[in-house]
Scaffold this active site. Structure first.
Site, short mmCIF file in Angstrom:
data_model
loop_
_atom_site.label_atom_id
_atom_site.label_comp_id
_atom_site.label_asym_id
_atom_site.label_seq_id
_atom_site.Cartn_x
_atom_site.Cartn_y
_atom_site.Cartn_z
N ARG A 1 -0.22 -2.43 -6.45
CA ARG A 1 -0.55 -3.70 -5.52
C ARG A 1 -1.51 -4.57 -6.30
O ARG A 1 -1.49 -5.90 -6.16
CB ARG A 1 -1.28 -3.03 -4.34
CG ARG A 1 -1.52 -3.96 -3.15
CD ARG A 1 -2.03 -3.33 -1.98
NE ARG A 1 -2.87 -3.96 -1.14
CZ ARG A 1 -2.16 -4.71 0.01
NH1 ARG A 1 -1.15 -4.67 0.07
NH2 ARG A 1 -2.96 -5.48 0.69
N HIS B 1 -4.13 -9.36 3.98
CA HIS B 1 -5.39 -9.02 4.27
C HIS B 1 -5.97 -10.04 5.40
O HIS B 1 -5.41 -11.18 5.56
CB HIS B 1 -6.15 -9.79 3.02
CG HIS B 1 -5.82 -8.93 1.82
ND1 HIS B 1 -6.19 -9.33 0.36
CD2 HIS B 1 -5.83 -7.63 1.86
CE1 HIS B 1 -5.97 -8.24 -0.39
NE2 HIS B 1 -5.88 -7.28 0.41
N LYS C 1 -2.20 -2.46 8.10
CA LYS C 1 -3.34 -1.95 8.70
C LYS C 1 -3.45 -2.52 10.07
O LYS C 1 -3.27 -3.69 10.35
CB LYS C 1 -4.81 -2.26 7.74
CG LYS C 1 -4.81 -1.39 6.51
CD LYS C 1 -6.07 -1.74 5.89
CE LYS C 1 -6.33 -0.81 4.95
NZ LYS C 1 -7.52 -1.13 4.09
N TYR D 1 -9.08 -11.02 -6.84
CA TYR D 1 -8.13 -11.27 -7.71
C TYR D 1 -8.20 -12.47 -8.39
O TYR D 1 -7.95 -12.53 -9.57
CB TYR D 1 -6.59 -11.19 -7.11
CG TYR D 1 -6.47 -9.82 -6.20
CD1 TYR D 1 -6.37 -8.74 -6.99
CD2 TYR D 1 -6.49 -9.67 -5.02
CE1 TYR D 1 -6.05 -7.46 -6.51
CE2 TYR D 1 -6.41 -8.43 -4.35
CZ TYR D 1 -6.02 -7.23 -5.07
OH TYR D 1 -5.98 -6.10 -4.58
N HIS E 1 -2.31 2.05 -5.62
CA HIS E 1 -3.06 0.76 -5.55
C HIS E 1 -2.97 -0.11 -6.58
O HIS E 1 -3.05 -1.24 -6.64
CB HIS E 1 -4.41 0.87 -5.05
CG HIS E 1 -4.72 0.19 -3.75
ND1 HIS E 1 -3.94 0.17 -2.58
CD2 HIS E 1 -5.75 -0.92 -3.28
CE1 HIS E 1 -4.53 -0.43 -1.60
NE2 HIS E 1 -5.41 -1.32 -2.00
N ARG F 1 0.91 -1.22 -0.04
CA ARG F 1 -0.03 0.01 -0.18
C ARG F 1 0.84 1.33 0.04
O ARG F 1 2.17 1.26 0.57
CB ARG F 1 -0.74 0.00 1.39
CG ARG F 1 -1.82 -1.08 1.46
CD ARG F 1 -2.68 -1.12 2.84
NE ARG F 1 -3.42 -2.24 2.81
CZ ARG F 1 -3.12 -3.37 3.67
NH1 ARG F 1 -2.07 -3.26 4.21
NH2 ARG F 1 -4.13 -4.27 3.54
#
Length: 298
Positions: free
Chosen positions: A247, A270, A173, A279, A244, A149
């Site tokens: 990514r 994730h 995150k 994806y 992004h 990110r």
């Protein structure tokens, strides 16, 4: 279009459902579009339509240039479901193939990705005669090579780049830490930047962060965007590219190469594998486009 009973459908919308002229025309147009698609794929009667054929039609809507919005695809599916409710109610078909037809989730769109060729051009765009070329090449290589990110790549500390181990330590995150492998190209670009340029930029204000701006201060999010836009233009890439996008491209190219979904989830950081599964849809669209382009019977 007699075999598809389009006029009977329109009459039912007007006379039995009391639909507005605008709704009637929109639904008629959606059904006609579907019928035209089905005819080119060897289906000539409503009774021969299968759920698989309708799914291929929905996929084709996503493949248009530009791709249709999810809201437009959902309306198309709503029209198809209404069409078959009318046909089954009037005994014109015995099976409703729309029962297992899924609409796209609201707010979940397929991300734009770059092709491998576009990524190659982008990474080669920083010219070595530019003052900050070593930084820019290292930044782009690392952003794509580790699927970071933008907040992660501008927040990388020098101590987090473990070149001998071919890893970067990323704080993602929720302050969740992960280790992501990096390849030879990223290792080489970062090593050159650390040796040749970063010591020149450092003026005591770098705070130990890897990427610095021309004044020796930590690179900002806006600075990263500006740098990326510059090289997207130089590479002649016409797609809308954001940090992004790199990514998304990282994840998609891994899956195209046969990577395990769980491994990609771990590298992306994730928490839920459902986030990573988007994806697989991107990969499916890629495979479908390759099939259409190269298969003699596509």
């Amino acid at each position: 279009m007699a075999g598809f009973h389009v006029q009977a459908f329109v009459d039912a919308l007007v006379l039995e459902h009391g639909a507005s002229p605008r709704t009637v025309e929109a639904y008629r147009r959606d059904v006609v579009r579907c019928v035209q698609f089905l005819r080119t794929h060897g289906v000539h009667r409503a009774s021969d339509i299968t759920a698989a054929a309708l799914r291929e039609f929905v996929y084709s809507l996503r493949d248009t240039v530009p791709p249709r919005k999810s809201s437009s695809i959902r309306r198309n599916i709503s029209a198809l479901r209404t069409w078959f409710r009318v046909l089954t109610a009037e005994g014109l078909v015995s099976i409703d193939p729309t029962e297992r037809l899924d609409a796209p989730q609201r707010g979940r769109t397929l991300p734009d990705v770059l092709s491998v060729d576009e990524v190659t051009r982008l990474l080669a765009a920083p010219a070595l005669d530019e003052r900050l070329a070593f930084r820019d090449r290292a930044m782009l290589e690392l952003a794509y090579g580790a699927g970071l990110r933008v907040s992660e790549w501008i927040g990388l500390a020098m101590k987090d780049v473990l070149l001998e181990d071919a890893l970067v330590r990323v704080l993602g995150k929720g302050n969740k830490e992960r280790l992501v492998p990096i390849g030879r190209s990223a290792i080489g670009a970062v090593a050159v930047y650390l040796r040749e340029l970063r010591p020149v930029l450092e003026r005591g204000e770098g705070r130990g962060l890897l990427f610095l701006n021309g004044q020796g201060r930590p690179l900002t999010r806006m600075g990263a965007w500006t740098i990326l836009r510059k090289y997207v233009q130089l590479a002649g890439i016409e797609k809308a590219v954001s940090p992004h996008t790199l990514r998304h491209s990282f994840a998609t190219h891994l899956l195209q190469g046969g990577a395990d979904l769980r491994a990609v989830q771990e590298m992306l950081g994730h928490a839920d594998i459902a986030t990573t599964q988007i994806y697989t849809h991107v990969d499916r669209e890629y495979l479908r486009s390759v099939h259409r382009q190269f298969h003699p019977r596509a």
